[in-house]
Design an enzyme around this catalytic site. Structure first.
Site, PDB file in Angstrom:
ATOM      1  N   ASP A   1       0.867  -1.185   0.000  1.00  0.00           N
ATOM      2  CA  ASP A   1       0.000   0.000   0.000  1.00  0.00           C
ATOM      3  C   ASP A   1       0.906   1.238   0.000  1.00  0.00           C
ATOM      4  O   ASP A   1       1.899   1.275   0.725  1.00  0.00           O
ATOM      5  CB  ASP A   1      -0.871  -0.015   1.273  1.00  0.00           C
ATOM      6  CG  ASP A   1      -2.050   0.938   1.212  1.00  0.00           C
ATOM      7  OD1 ASP A   1      -3.177   0.488   1.485  1.00  0.00           O
ATOM      8  OD2 ASP A   1      -1.854   2.131   0.901  1.00  0.00           O
ATOM      9  N   ASN A   2       0.571   2.224  -0.806  1.00  0.00           N
ATOM     10  CA  ASN A   2       1.418   3.438  -0.818  1.00  0.00           C
ATOM     11  C   ASN A   2       0.961   4.479   0.207  1.00  0.00           C
ATOM     12  O   ASN A   2       1.548   5.556   0.312  1.00  0.00           O
ATOM     13  CB  ASN A   2       1.468   4.055  -2.219  1.00  0.00           C
ATOM     14  CG  ASN A   2       0.131   4.601  -2.678  1.00  0.00           C
ATOM     15  OD1 ASN A   2      -0.859   4.522  -1.948  1.00  0.00           O
ATOM     16  ND2 ASN A   2       0.091   5.152  -3.873  1.00  0.00           N
ATOM     17  N   LEU A   3      -0.090   4.167   0.949  1.00  0.00           N
ATOM     18  CA  LEU A   3      -0.634   5.046   1.997  1.00  0.00           C
ATOM     19  C   LEU A   3      -1.109   6.399   1.451  1.00  0.00           C
ATOM     20  O   LEU A   3      -1.234   7.355   2.212  1.00  0.00           O
ATOM     21  CB  LEU A   3       0.372   5.252   3.147  1.00  0.00           C
ATOM     22  CG  LEU A   3       0.812   3.976   3.886  1.00  0.00           C
ATOM     23  CD1 LEU A   3       1.737   4.320   5.060  1.00  0.00           C
ATOM     24  CD2 LEU A   3      -0.394   3.185   4.414  1.00  0.00           C
TER      25      LEU A   3
ATOM     26  N   ALA B   1      -6.411  -1.809  -3.833  1.00  0.00           N
ATOM     27  CA  ALA B   1      -5.828  -0.474  -4.021  1.00  0.00           C
ATOM     28  C   ALA B   1      -6.445   0.209  -5.240  1.00  0.00           C
ATOM     29  O   ALA B   1      -6.422  -0.343  -6.338  1.00  0.00           O
ATOM     30  CB  ALA B   1      -4.317  -0.597  -4.206  1.00  0.00           C
TER      31      ALA B   1
ATOM     32  N   THR C   1     -17.046  -2.686  -8.755  1.00  0.00           N
ATOM     33  CA  THR C   1     -18.073  -1.775  -8.224  1.00  0.00           C
ATOM     34  C   THR C   1     -19.332  -1.779  -9.078  1.00  0.00           C
ATOM     35  O   THR C   1     -19.260  -2.007 -10.301  1.00  0.00           O
ATOM     36  CB  THR C   1     -17.509  -0.339  -8.177  1.00  0.00           C
ATOM     37  OG1 THR C   1     -18.589   0.584  -7.945  1.00  0.00           O
ATOM     38  CG2 THR C   1     -16.848   0.074  -9.485  1.00  0.00           C
TER      39      THR C   1
ATOM     40  N   TYR D   1     -14.518   6.772 -12.797  1.00  0.00           N
ATOM     41  CA  TYR D   1     -14.259   5.740 -11.785  1.00  0.00           C
ATOM     42  C   TYR D   1     -14.830   4.397 -12.251  1.00  0.00           C
ATOM     43  O   TYR D   1     -14.122   3.384 -12.313  1.00  0.00           O
ATOM     44  CB  TYR D   1     -14.867   6.173 -10.442  1.00  0.00           C
ATOM     45  CG  TYR D   1     -14.952   5.049  -9.441  1.00  0.00           C
ATOM     46  CD1 TYR D   1     -13.815   4.336  -9.078  1.00  0.00           C
ATOM     47  CD2 TYR D   1     -16.182   4.690  -8.874  1.00  0.00           C
ATOM     48  CE1 TYR D   1     -13.898   3.284  -8.175  1.00  0.00           C
ATOM     49  CE2 TYR D   1     -16.267   3.649  -7.965  1.00  0.00           C
ATOM     50  CZ  TYR D   1     -15.125   2.948  -7.623  1.00  0.00           C
ATOM     51  OH  TYR D   1     -15.212   1.906  -6.739  1.00  0.00           O
TER      52      TYR D   1
ATOM     53  N   ILE E   1     -27.276  17.177   1.234  1.00  0.00           N
ATOM     54  CA  ILE E   1     -27.961  16.230   0.346  1.00  0.00           C
ATOM     55  C   ILE E   1     -27.699  16.690  -1.083  1.00  0.00           C
ATOM     56  O   ILE E   1     -28.076  17.808  -1.455  1.00  0.00           O
ATOM     57  CB  ILE E   1     -29.480  16.199   0.605  1.00  0.00           C
ATOM     58  CG1 ILE E   1     -29.760  15.752   2.041  1.00  0.00           C
ATOM     59  CG2 ILE E   1     -30.172  15.272  -0.389  1.00  0.00           C
ATOM     60  CD1 ILE E   1     -31.246  15.655   2.379  1.00  0.00           C
TER      61      ILE E   1
ATOM     62  N   ARG F   1     -29.358   3.989  -2.743  1.00  0.00           N
ATOM     63  CA  ARG F   1     -28.190   3.092  -2.794  1.00  0.00           C
ATOM     64  C   ARG F   1     -28.456   1.871  -1.926  1.00  0.00           C
ATOM     65  O   ARG F   1     -29.289   1.898  -1.023  1.00  0.00           O
ATOM     66  CB  ARG F   1     -26.929   3.814  -2.247  1.00  0.00           C
ATOM     67  CG  ARG F   1     -26.453   4.990  -3.102  1.00  0.00           C
ATOM     68  CD  ARG F   1     -25.814   4.510  -4.391  1.00  0.00           C
ATOM     69  NE  ARG F   1     -25.338   5.607  -5.233  1.00  0.00           N
ATOM     70  CZ  ARG F   1     -26.075   6.281  -6.102  1.00  0.00           C
ATOM     71  NH1 ARG F   1     -27.362   6.003  -6.233  1.00  0.00           N
ATOM     72  NH2 ARG F   1     -25.545   7.223  -6.848  1.00  0.00           N
TER      73      ARG F   1
ATOM     74  N   GLY G   1     -22.223  12.713 -12.032  1.00  0.00           N
ATOM     75  CA  GLY G   1     -21.800  11.312 -12.116  1.00  0.00           C
ATOM     76  C   GLY G   1     -22.619  10.349 -11.279  1.00  0.00           C
ATOM     77  O   GLY G   1     -22.353   9.148 -11.303  1.00  0.00           O
TER      78      GLY G   1
HETATM   79  N1  UDP Z   1     -24.372  12.000  -0.757  1.00  0.00           N
HETATM   80  C1  UDP Z   1     -25.022  13.099  -0.196  1.00  0.00           C
HETATM   81  N2  UDP Z   1     -24.334  13.831   0.728  1.00  0.00           N
HETATM   82  C2  UDP Z   1     -23.067  13.547   1.129  1.00  0.00           C
HETATM   83  C3  UDP Z   1     -22.423  12.427   0.537  1.00  0.00           C
HETATM   84  C4  UDP Z   1     -23.116  11.689  -0.401  1.00  0.00           C
HETATM   85  O1  UDP Z   1     -26.166  13.398  -0.533  1.00  0.00           O
HETATM   86  O2  UDP Z   1     -22.510  14.256   1.982  1.00  0.00           O
HETATM   87  C5  UDP Z   1     -25.115  11.157  -1.715  1.00  0.00           C
HETATM   88  C6  UDP Z   1     -24.397  10.932  -3.034  1.00  0.00           C
HETATM   89  O3  UDP Z   1     -24.699  11.966  -3.947  1.00  0.00           O
HETATM   90  C7  UDP Z   1     -24.946   9.570  -3.435  1.00  0.00           C
HETATM   91  C8  UDP Z   1     -25.168   8.850  -2.098  1.00  0.00           C
HETATM   92  O4  UDP Z   1     -25.240   9.888  -1.126  1.00  0.00           O
HETATM   93  O5  UDP Z   1     -26.188   9.719  -4.068  1.00  0.00           O
HETATM   94  C9  UDP Z   1     -24.057   7.899  -1.730  1.00  0.00           C
HETATM   95  O6  UDP Z   1     -22.822   8.586  -1.903  1.00  0.00           O
HETATM   96  P1  UDP Z   1     -21.445   8.036  -1.388  1.00  0.00           P
HETATM   97  O7  UDP Z   1     -20.413   9.084  -1.744  1.00  0.00           O
HETATM   98  O8  UDP Z   1     -21.549   7.648   0.045  1.00  0.00           O
HETATM   99  O9  UDP Z   1     -21.201   6.693  -2.204  1.00  0.00           O
HETATM  100  P2  UDP Z   1     -21.202   6.397  -3.807  1.00  0.00           P
HETATM  101  O10 UDP Z   1     -22.620   5.944  -4.113  1.00  0.00           O
HETATM  102  O11 UDP Z   1     -20.801   7.628  -4.533  1.00  0.00           O
HETATM  103  O12 UDP Z   1     -20.219   5.288  -3.939  1.00  0.00           O
END
Ligand code: UDP
Length: 323
Positions: free
Chosen positions: A31-33, A74, A117, A141, A205, A219, A278
């Site tokens: 791991d490069n930390l 990583a 992912t 990503y 949000i 999610r 995104g």
């Molecule tokens: N999100 C949010 N507020 C925050 C962080 C994330 O509303 O402070 C939303 C984000 O837009 C996504 C969901 O919560 O719809 C999950 O985001 P997270 O970054 O936790 O994980 P991801 O789904 O991007 O891997």
């Protein structure tokens, strides 16, 4: 087994390392930390600090570890950052990852376990999402992880490298010792818990106009101990292919905030912000394939239980790891 773990100082990697060691395996962490923390590496593991961009070092350390299996955690893993800096994602996740793949083939590694992912799918045609849905990522990503999946498939066909690629939905929660600490925190649950700890004035949000019942993104949150269990099962000889890892339940951003309020007993003020570029509106797993073929059985399917373990860790480590 001797297991070589990249990213073993990171959030998911550190907990898988702990599980590997508890199961009696020998572990070398590489791991490069850049994102991980030295103190998140279980002291029973051997630790080497270096980058996957250094092909000679990867090969040398892998060879020396006598690894039978590689677990590759990583990576850079932030949707938002990848929309601003795509080159970082293709360089680190694809080009540097290729050094590891080549080294794995040269060193005769028998099993390659890859952290993929649900971001490889992009907005799905239907939910819950099965592994055979088309993969059309909408951020670099997800694209970089899909590129690595494709490299794995070719390395399996041409070099016979047996692999398991796990498509994680939203990893959350903590083990007793290890938890989620990013130097710049962008994830929903730790950010909301920081408000409950009075470290931030309010939660944000991102987007309230999505085509979902309450307008916020949905999610599928999965406990990291359950992710770790899948990785142990993936080590078995003969396992091969792509597996979704999620609970099959979708929670909106507002529902996650409500769960954090309930678990912490604190009120969390929110500020509504525009959409984050995104983000697909809704990602929910169908993970029957992992249950059926690997015998995977999540132990913490309830969001409240997941948040409870995260809250316990954040309360015990209000400033995260010391390094
Ligand atoms: N999100 C949010 N507020 C925050 C962080 C994330 O509303 O402070 C939303 C984000 O837009 C996504 C969901 O919560 O719809 C999950 O985001 P997270 O970054 O936790 O994980 P991801 O789904 O991007 O891997």
């Amino acid at each position: 087994m001797n297991v070589f773990v990249t990213g073993g100082a990171g959030y998911i990697g550190s907990i898988c390392v702990e599980e590997l060691l508890n199961a009696g395996h020998q572990v070398t962490v590489y791991d490069n930390l850049s994102e991980g923390h030295r103190s998140a590496v279980d002291p029973r593991a051997k630790f080497v600090q270096n980058s996957l961009s250094d092909a000679a070092s990867v090969k040398q350390v892998l060879q020396k570890s006598k690894a039978e299996a590689v677990m590759h955690f990583a990576a850079n893993a932030l949707v938002g950052e990848s929309m601003a800096n795509p080159g970082k994602y293709f360089r680190n996740n694809v080009a540097s990852g290729l050094n590891l793949l080549d080294a794995a083939v040269e060193c005769g590694v028998k099993k390659f376990v890859f952290s993929s992912t649900c971001a490889t799918y992009g907005p799905p045609d239907r939910v819950p999402m099965t592994e055979d849905l088309p993969q059309r990522p909408i951020n670099p990503y997800g694209e970089s992880k899909l590129m690595f999946e494709k490299m794995l498939t070719w390395y399996q066909r041409i070099h016979g490298l047996e692999f398991v690629a796990f498509r994680y939905f939203n990893a959350a929660g903590a083990s007793g010792k290890y938890g989620e600490h990013h130097r710049i925190e962008t994830h929903l649950i730790p950010n909301v818990l920081k408000v409950a700890l009075d470290q931030k004035p309010h939660a944000e949000i991102f987007g309230t106009d999505y085509p979902t019942p309450d307008g916020t993104c949905i999610r599928d949150y999965i406990h990291i101990a359950d992710l770790a269990q899948a990785h142990m099962l993936g080590l078995a000889p003969g396992t091969q292919g792509f597996y979704n890892l999620g609970n099959g339940d979708g929670y909106s951003v507002r529902e996650v905030i409500a769960a954090c309020e309930k678990v912490s007993g604190k009120r969390v003020p929110v500020v509504e912000q525009p959409r984050r570029p995104g983000d697909p509106p809704r990602l929910v797993a169908a993970a029957e394939k992992a249950r059926r073929e690997l015998g995977w059985t999540p132990k913490y399917p309830k969001l409240e239980d997941i948040v409870t373990t995260a809250w316990a860790w954040h309360k015990a480590h209000p400033d995260g790891y010391p390094d």
